[in-house]
Design a protein around this motif. Structure first.
Motif, PDB file in Angstrom:
ATOM      1  N   UNK A  97      14.944  11.605   5.285  1.00  0.00           N
ATOM      2  CA  UNK A  97      13.691  10.873   5.078  1.00  0.00           C
ATOM      3  C   UNK A  97      13.918   9.615   4.254  1.00  0.00           C
ATOM      4  N   UNK A  98      14.682   8.695   4.863  1.00  0.00           N
ATOM      5  CA  UNK A  98      15.010   7.464   4.131  1.00  0.00           C
ATOM      6  C   UNK A  98      13.991   6.384   4.446  1.00  0.00           C
ATOM      7  N   UNK A  99      14.305   5.167   4.073  1.00  0.00           N
ATOM      8  CA  UNK A  99      13.374   4.047   4.231  1.00  0.00           C
ATOM      9  C   UNK A  99      12.930   3.881   5.686  1.00  0.00           C
TER      10      UNK A  99
ATOM     11  N   UNK B  67       0.817  -1.207   0.000  1.00  0.00           N
ATOM     12  CA  UNK B  67       0.000   0.000   0.000  1.00  0.00           C
ATOM     13  C   UNK B  67       0.852   1.260   0.000  1.00  0.00           C
ATOM     14  N   UNK B  68       1.860   1.248   0.832  1.00  0.00           N
ATOM     15  CA  UNK B  68       2.681   2.435   0.993  1.00  0.00           C
ATOM     16  C   UNK B  68       3.926   2.407   0.128  1.00  0.00           C
ATOM     17  N   UNK B  69       3.904   1.548  -0.918  1.00  0.00           N
ATOM     18  CA  UNK B  69       5.157   1.300  -1.620  1.00  0.00           C
ATOM     19  C   UNK B  69       5.799   2.551  -2.181  1.00  0.00           C
ATOM     20  N   UNK B  70       5.009   3.511  -2.667  1.00  0.00           N
ATOM     21  CA  UNK B  70       5.639   4.688  -3.265  1.00  0.00           C
ATOM     22  C   UNK B  70       6.458   5.443  -2.248  1.00  0.00           C
ATOM     23  N   UNK B  71       5.839   5.689  -1.076  1.00  0.00           N
ATOM     24  CA  UNK B  71       6.581   6.448  -0.062  1.00  0.00           C
ATOM     25  C   UNK B  71       7.823   5.684   0.379  1.00  0.00           C
ATOM     26  N   UNK B  72       7.649   4.376   0.590  1.00  0.00           N
ATOM     27  CA  UNK B  72       8.777   3.576   1.062  1.00  0.00           C
ATOM     28  C   UNK B  72       9.899   3.537   0.036  1.00  0.00           C
TER      29      UNK B  72
END
Lengths: 258, 233, 225
Positions: B182-184, B16-21
């Motif tokens: 703001x990394x992984x 779900x959050x893949x883009x941000x991650x």
């Protein structure tokens, strides 16, 4: 057929490493108290034969008997042959002493500790008893004063003599020598051969793989010439060295003895 | 426990959050390249300096390498981010500030240059003296010998170990979330606070790093074996 | 700046000291656990055919995951999954141990595989069993060969231990950051902390090398690089 004094009996021993046949059906007896020498070119299977005797190599087929007992397999009550347990194989190995080309002394133990390690752990002797036996054999190889030295401080000849004492300390039925002098500088082979001669004189049963033809001729009771995994010549030193029947044996001897 | 297990392996949250991650992971990759570049440049300088004929140069460069090999990366990272700007401000008499990125690249680069300089030094030393003697006997200049004889061989010998160091450097980039990059891991923390469900994300992050590094390590192993076959390393 | 140093560092020497002892405690137990886990993983990998793949997976995971990620994972996920660790200190020790156990397992393996096979053969030839050979012949020699790697991993554990401050274990780094946050003056405290770590790690490496060389000298072997 077993002669009463045959302490080692090998029947139709075969060993292959994958497609390569190293031993192709070897059969012979060794009488107790005799010195049995095996000669031959490199790759003829001499070392492999010796290593099969104490099961460091597992034979592909054939049988080996030490003092009447089979090595590596058991005969069940109904006559079947089954592979033997690791514990039994260890026990049989304790009755065969082996001296290696590369000495293989344990570098983190002193000379005397190398010698008494097996009597302590395998025979479970008391420390005092093991030390007495160890010192006795260390004295026999003339290294009594090197008892507390680590192997790295000993010369090659000294290390090999300690290795012989280590094998003898288990008081085995048979001593196996796998090219015991081949890794030594020429001036050091003498001291080791001398120890081996002394052992022979005392009546130790010895199986010797060697390139030292002088030793083979003078000390052996029987000599066997191996070529490509088969026995080409087998008899007393006089007959093998002076009147070999096999052509290959003749060629080998002429190359090795100038 | 099985319920938790199912929950923790439920990677749909990750998806779900893949883009941000992934955007976070990209930061790690940028910092990695920056740090690797800096570390390599410094390593060559220091590595060569450690073999210099001049005693002082040798001692100073060995001191540098030993200092950074024995310094915890996290401590140094914090030090570079908080202390260094203050020192620069005082020296330059002006307000000086590091962006977290710059601090991360600088800290990781300098930190790993210590290890890499040892690799460089070992690579150069591994070249048999006789090669250099032969070149000198043919009348080649020092510079030419460096460029044509020493460097090509040294670099080939260094590569397997250097690549392992780069992998360690990449792993170290996971620390930069601690100075607000703001990394992984930063994004994982943010989402965890938001969603109140730590399980799949932390496990997912671990597996993601694991996957990348194992893939990289396999490539390196494969390449190293190929090079060794060709008699390079 | 000097009285800053006095005010921030020397006055707080006792809290920093407490932090240092927590660091030592965590590092000691992590390393111990790492050696045990690493040895087990290595032996399973080499000698137990069925769960070999599990051992390999464990080793690869421990080596490939960054320590920070492992730390957070053990601290936040394990209690839900497995019910332990119940304290942050436990989590810190386990995570650090996991990280090093992977490397140590591989070091053990290369040590064992690198041992000349004649050593084992000589032991077999006198009738020693597999266990006796492992305990008396293989392990002592492997440990001696592995000594530099063991020391290296020790320093890695100490360096990684700085991260446990993040999960609120009151180690040296945690105490130092607390002082910095209280006083907003980072230079003296952070620099001193960094130097403490550097010196500690350096001393431990030196000591370990000295001990290792003494043993090698005793056996008549040359000193290692």
């Amino acid at each position: 057929m077993t002669t009463p004094e045959a302490i080692i009996r090998v029947v139709n021993l075969r060993k292959s490493f994958g497609p390569l046949d190293v031993l192709c059906g070897i059969t012979f007896d060794v009488r107790e108290g005799s010195v049995f020498t095996i000669i031959g070119a490199s790759g003829s299977g001499k070392s492999t034969l010796l290593r099969c005797l104490n099961y460091l190599e597992q034979p592909t087929s054939g049988e080996i008997y030490l003092d009447g007992k089979p090595i590596g397999f058991r005969i069940e009550a109904d006559g079947r042959r089954v592979p033997d347990t690791a514990a039994n194989i260890s026990r049989m190995r304790a009755e065969l002493g082996m001296v290696f080309q590369q000495f293989n002394l344990w570098p983190h133990l002193t000379a005397i500790e190398n010698i008494i390690e097996a009597p302590l752990r395998v025979k479970r002797l008391a420390r005092k008893e093991a030390l007495d036996i160890g010192r006795h054999f260390l004295g026999k190889v003339n290294l009594f004063d090197k008892e507390n030295e680590y192997p790295a401080r000993l010369s090659g000849g000294q290390q090999q003599r300690v290795a012989i004492a280590r094998a003898m300390a288990m008081q085995p039925k048979v001593m196996l020598f796998d090219e015991a002098t081949s890794a030594l500088d020429p001036e050091l082979t003498g001291e080791v051969l001398e120890v081996m001669r002394a052992l022979a004189k005392e009546g130790t049963t010895m199986l010797v793989v060697t390139h030292e033809m002088g030793f083979a001729r003078e000390v052996s009771d029987r000599v066997m010439f191996l070529h490509n995994g088969q026995i080409e010549e087998d008899g007393s030193p006089e007959s093998v060295f002076n009147a070999p029947r096999s052509e290959r044996c003749r060629q080998f001897l002429s190359k090795v003895l100038h | 426990m099985w319920d938790s297990l199912r929950q923790s392996l439920d990677l749909t949250l990750f998806w779900e959050y893949r883009t941000i991650l992934l955007r976070g992971l990209l930061q790690n990759i940028y910092i990695f390249f920056g740090g690797a570049l800096l570390a390599t440049a410094l390593a060559f300088a220091i590595g060569a300096a450690r073999l210099s004929k001049r005693g002082t140069v040798r001692i100073l460069s060995t001191g540098y390498a030993e200092l950074f090999r024995n310094t915890p990366e996290y401590v140094f990272l914090i030090w570079v981010y908080y202390v260094l700007p203050i020192i620069f401000s005082r020296l330059l008499a002006t307000k000086f500030n590091f962006s977290p990125y710059a601090a991360a690249v600088l800290a990781l680069g300098v930190s790993y240059s210590g290890f890499l300089s040892e690799t460089v030094r070992a690579g150069i030393l591994a070249i048999p003296r006789t090669h250099i003697d032969a070149a000198m006997a043919l009348g080649m200049s020092r510079w030419m010998i460096m460029r044509r004889i020493i460097a090509p061989q040294a670099i080939r010998r260094m590569l397997p170990e250097a690549l392992n160091q780069y992998v360690s450097l990449f792993k170290a980039t996971s620390l930069v979330s601690l100075i607000a990059v703001e990394d992984l891991m930063y994004q994982v923390s943010m989402i965890t606070v938001h969603e109140m469900r730590p399980l799949p994300l932390y496990t997912g992050a671990a597996l993601l790093y694991c996957g990348i590094i194992i893939a990289a390590a396999q490539c390196i192993q494969h390449l190293s074996d190929r090079w060794r076959q060709r008699g390079w390393a | 700046m000097l009285d800053n140093f006095n005010r921030l560092v020397l006055a707080n020497l006792h809290t920093l000291g407490a932090g240092l002892s927590v660091t030592a405690y965590v590092c000691f137990f992590s390393f111990l656990l790492a050696v045990v886990l690493g040895a087990m993983a290595c032996l399973v990998r080499l000698y137990v055919p069925f769960i070999r793949i599990v051992a390999i997976g464990y080793i690869e995971f421990c080596r490939a995951t960054p320590i920070f990620v492992q730390l957070l994972w053990v601290n936040y996920v394990w209690p839900e999954l497995f019910g332990f660790p119940k304290s942050v200190v436990g989590a810190g020790i386990i995570a650090l141990a996991l990280q090093s156990s992977g490397y140590l397992a591989e070091t053990f393996r290369s040590g064992i595989e690198g041992l000349p096979k004649g050593q084992r053969e000589a032991a077999l030839a006198v009738g020693m069993t597999h266990f006796q050979i492992m305990r008396r012949i293989v392990m002592p020699q492997v440990l001696l060969v592995m000594a530099p790697s063991l020391v290296n991993q020790m320093t890695v554990v100490i360096k990684s231990s700085t991260l446990v401050s993040v999960i609120a274990i009151p180690d040296l780094m945690y105490e130092a950051l607390k002082i910095v946050n209280a006083w907003f003056e980072p230079i003296e405290v952070l620099t001193s902390t960094a130097l403490i770590y550097v010196v500690a790690i350096f001393l431990i490496s030196m000591l370990a090398k000295r001990v290792s060389d003494r043993f090698r000298n005793k056996y008549g072997l040359a000193a290692q690089a």
